[in-house]
Design an enzyme around this catalytic site. Structure first.
Site, PDB file in Angstrom:
ATOM      1  N   CYS A   1      -4.236  -3.425   4.173  1.00 34.76           N
ATOM      2  CA  CYS A   1      -3.991  -3.095   5.382  1.00 34.76           C
ATOM      3  C   CYS A   1      -5.176  -3.342   6.252  1.00 34.76           C
ATOM      4  CB  CYS A   1      -3.498  -1.541   5.274  1.00 34.76           C
ATOM      5  SG  CYS A   1      -2.789  -1.220   6.642  1.00 34.76           S
TER       6      CYS A   1
ATOM      7  N   LYS B   1      -9.593   0.429  -1.979  1.00 34.69           N
ATOM      8  CA  LYS B   1     -10.011  -0.209  -0.749  1.00 34.69           C
ATOM      9  C   LYS B   1     -11.426   0.166  -0.291  1.00 34.69           C
ATOM     10  CE  LYS B   1      -7.603   0.505   3.554  1.00 34.69           C
ATOM     11  NZ  LYS B   1      -6.478   0.989   4.416  1.00 34.69           N
TER      12      LYS B   1
ATOM     13  N   GLU C   1       0.857  -1.189  -0.189  1.00 29.47           N
ATOM     14  CA  GLU C   1       0.011   0.115   0.086  1.00 29.47           C
ATOM     15  C   GLU C   1       0.720   1.350   0.137  1.00 29.47           C
ATOM     16  OE1 GLU C   1      -3.589   1.601   3.017  1.00 29.47           O
ATOM     17  OE2 GLU C   1      -1.760   0.636   3.888  1.00 29.47           O
TER      18      GLU C   1
END
Length: 538
Positions: A407, A355, A296
C-alpha cells in the site's frame, strides 16, 4: 553699429515626477500574482488522476514561473506557499474522509511549507542564465526533502505520479521518479521562458541573444526528445517465462474506519471469492492460477493465533490449489505487524513480510501525548502502534519471485526498488483503501503503481480490499481492473522479467545529482548577489 544679443534664459529643467500609484493599483499588483500562484497550483492538481490531463502540469509550471521570476525571495516564499495550498488541498482531501478536516488541513499546511521553500529558491535562481534548469532541480530537491521528513516523509503528490498517461512516462525507466518529475517541471518553466522571450522581443524590438534563446528552447525540447528516446527502455517481453496470476478483491461489508471491526467478515469475503474462482477453474471457465494475491488487511484476525482464521485460509488455498499471499495483522513478541503471509495449500504459512514504511497517524501515532491532548478521539483510532519490518519482501510463489510493496510503500522509491534488486520478477502492491470511501486516493495510488511498472520494467499487480484492483504490464498499461466496492477476481498470464532498467541500477543517484544541481544553482545565485552588493558599495 554693433548689436549685442541678450542671452535668453534656458527653461528650468524639472525632475520627472513619479506617477503616484493608487492604493487600488497596489492591491491589484499584489492580488494578481497571489491568485495566479494559487490557481496554477489548482491546475497542477487537475493534471493528476483520475483525470488523464497530464499535460496541464506544463502550463501550471509555466504560470508558476511567471509568478516567481524576478521577485524577492520573501515574495517567492509566500507565492510558493499559495501554489502548494492550491495543489495539495484538493489532492489530499481524501485524508479527511473519515477523520474530518482537521488532520487533512494540518497535513497540507505542513507539506506546503516545502513548496514555499522551493518558491523562495526559484526567485533566487531566476536571475541566472538557464534558470529553468536550476528551478526544476530545486523542485526535485523539495520533493526529496518531502519524501523524508517529517515522520519519515510523505511523497504523495510527486510530479511523476501525475504522468502515468503522459509522453514523459518512459523517463521513469531512465532515472526513476526524480528524472521523470524533473523533465516535466523543466519543460513547464522552459515553456514560460520561451513565451517571455518572444513577448519581450516583440515589445522592445530588440534581438534576443542566441544563447538565451537556445537555452530556453532546449528546456522544452530536451525533455520531450529524452522521453521519446527512452521508449526503447520500455518492454513487456517475457524474459523468464510467464506466470498465471490471480488477484482477489473480496470487498468489505461497509465503508469507514469501522472496517477493522469487521475483520472476520472481510476474511470470509476474500475466502469466498477465492473459492468462487476455484469453482470457475474447475468448470473450465477460468485458467488455473500459479499463485493468488490477496490484499492488505484481508485477514486482520491473526491466523497464527486464531484457529478459525487459519482454517478459513487453509480451505481457500486448498480449493484454488495454489499458494496465496495473505495480508494479515499479526502480533509477535508484544509487537503489532502489518504482514504479508505466504500460505501454501499443503504446508500452510511458510514465509512472511512485515511492512517497512508504515503510515504516520494511520498505523502509528507520532507525538501521541500531544495529539491526545488536542483530540482524544484520534488516539483511540490508533490504540497500538505498528512496528516496522526490516527486510525486503520477495516471495517465491510456484517458482516466480514476487516482490511486495504494501500500500503506502508504493509511494517510496526505495521500498519498491529494494524488491527488484533482491530478485523480484513481478511486483505486488497489496492495499486496503476501504477507509477512504470512493475518493480519488485509490486512483492516485493506482497511477503510482503504473509508474513503478515502467520504472523497473515489471508487471505490477494491485490487489485491493474494495477496489480498484488491477493488473499492470511492464509498459504501464492496465490490462484488467475491477470496480470499487464489488467482489471480483482477475486472472491473467503475465510476463516475468529479471533485467534491470537504468533507473533500477542507478537507484538514488539521479535524485542526489539533481539535489546537487539545485544547491549549485543556489550557491551561484547567492554568491553573485553578494559580489554585486560589494561592487555597488565601492
Amino acid at each position: 553699429m554693433t548689436v549685442t544679443a541678450t542671452p535668453v534664459d534656458e527653461p528650468e529643467q524639472l525632475e520627472p515626477q513619479a506617477t503616484p500609484v493608487s492604493r487600488g493599483a497596489r492591491w491589484v499588483n499584489r492580488l494578481v500574482p497571489a491568485a495566479a500562484a494559487a490557481l496554477s497550483g489548482v491546475l497542477l492538481y487537475v493534471s493528476f488522476p483520475p483525470r488523464t490531463l497530464w499535460w496541464l502540469a506544463l502550463p501550471a509550471f509555466a504560470v508558476f514561473g511567471w509568478v516567481l521570476r524576478g521577485r524577492s525571495w520573501k515574495e517567492g516564499l509566500g507565492l510558493g506557499y499559495l501554489f502548494g495550498l492550491g495543489f495539495l488541498l484538493p489532492l489530499l482531501v481524501w485524508t479527511g474522509v473519515e477523520v474530518g478536516p482537521g488532520p487533512w488541513i494540518a497535513l497540507v499546511v505542513i507539506e506546503a511549507v516545502f513548496v514555499a521553500l522551493v518558491g523562495a529558491g526559484v526567485t533566487v535562481v531566476s536571475k541566472l542564465p538557464g534558470w529553468p534548469l536550476w528551478a526544476a532541480a530545486l523542485w526535485i530537491a523539495g520533493e526529496a526533502a518531502r519524501a523524508r521528513a517529517p515522520f519519515n516523509g510523505f511523497p504523495w503528490g510527486k510530479i511523476a505520479f501525475g504522468q502515468a498517461d503522459g509522453v514523459f512516462l518512459p523517463l521513469a525507466a531512465l532515472g526513476g521518479t526524480p528524472v521523470l518529475g524533473f523533465a516535466v517541471v523543466l519543460c513547464g518553466f522552459g515553456l514560460y521562458e520561451v513565451v517571455r522571450l518572444v513577448v519581450e522581443g516583440r515589445r522592445t524590438g530588440a534581438a534576443v541573444r542566441r544563447g538565451t534563446a537556445a537555452v530556453a528552447a532546449l528546456s522544452v525540447a530536451v525533455p520531450v526528445v529524452g522521453a521519446l528516446a527512452s521508449r526503447s527502455l520500455v518492454s513487456d517481453k517475457a524474459e523468464d517465462g510467464t506466470a498465471t496470476v490471480a488477484v482477489i478483491q473480496g470487498n468489505v461489508p461497509r465503508l469507514g474506519l469501522d472496517f477493522n471491526a469487521q475483520r472476520r467478515a472481510v476474511l470470509d469475503y476474500h475466502a469466498k471469492e477465492t473459492e468462487r474462482l476455484a469453482a470457475e477453474v474447475k468448470a473450465g471457465k477460468a485458467d488455473q492460477p500459479d499463485f493468488v494475491l490477496w490484499p492488505e488487511n484481508s485477514s486482520d484476525i491473526d491466523p497464527f493465533v486464531n484457529a478459525d482464521a487459519r482454517a478459513v485460509i487453509d480451505k481457500a488455498a486448498k480449493a484454488i490449489d495454489a499458494p496465496i499471499s495473505v495480508g494479515g495483522v499479526v502480533e509477535r513478541d508484544g509487537k503489532l505487524y502489518n504482514e504479508q503471509i505466504l500460505w501454501d495449500p499443503e504446508k500452510g504459512p511458510t514465509e512472511t513480510y512485515d511492512k517497512r514504511q508504515i503510515q504516520p497517524f494511520g498505523e502509528y501515532l507520532p507525538l501521541r501525548s500531544l495529539i491526545g491532548a488536542i483530540n482524544s478521539e484520534w488516539t483511540s483510532m490508533v490504540r497500538q502502534d505498528f512496528s516496522r519490518g526490516t527486510k525486503p519482501g520477495v516471495f517465491t510463489m510456484d517458482g516466480a519471485k514476487v516482490g511486495l510493496a504494501t500500500c503506502y510503500e508504493a509511494a517510496f522509491d526505495w521500498a519498491v526498488r529494494d524488491n527488484v534488486v533482491d530478485g523480484a520478477q513481478l511486483i505486488s502492491v497489496p492495499s486496503n483503501n476501504a477507509t477512504f470511501d470512493r475518493s480519488e486516493m485509490t486512483y492516485q495510488q493506482l497511477a503510482m503503481s503504473r509508474v513503478r511498472a515502467v520504472e523497473h520494467s515489471r508487471t505490477v499487480t494491485v490487489p485491493v480490499t474494495s477496489g480498484v484492483s488491477a493488473i499492470i504490464m511492464p509498459d504501464g498499461k492496465i490490462t484488467q481492473k475491477t470496480g470499487m466496492f464489488v467482489p471480483d477476481s482477475l486472472v491473467q498470464k503475465v510476463p516475468l522479467r529479471s533485467s534491470e532498467t537504468p533507473a533500477t541500477k542507478l537507484g538514488i543517484l539521479p535524485e542526489m545529482l539533481l539535489v546537487l544541481v539545485a544547491a549549485g544553482g543556489l550557491g551561484w545565485a547567492i554568491g553573485a548577489g553578494v559580489r554585486g552588493r560589494r561592487a555597488g558599495g565601492v
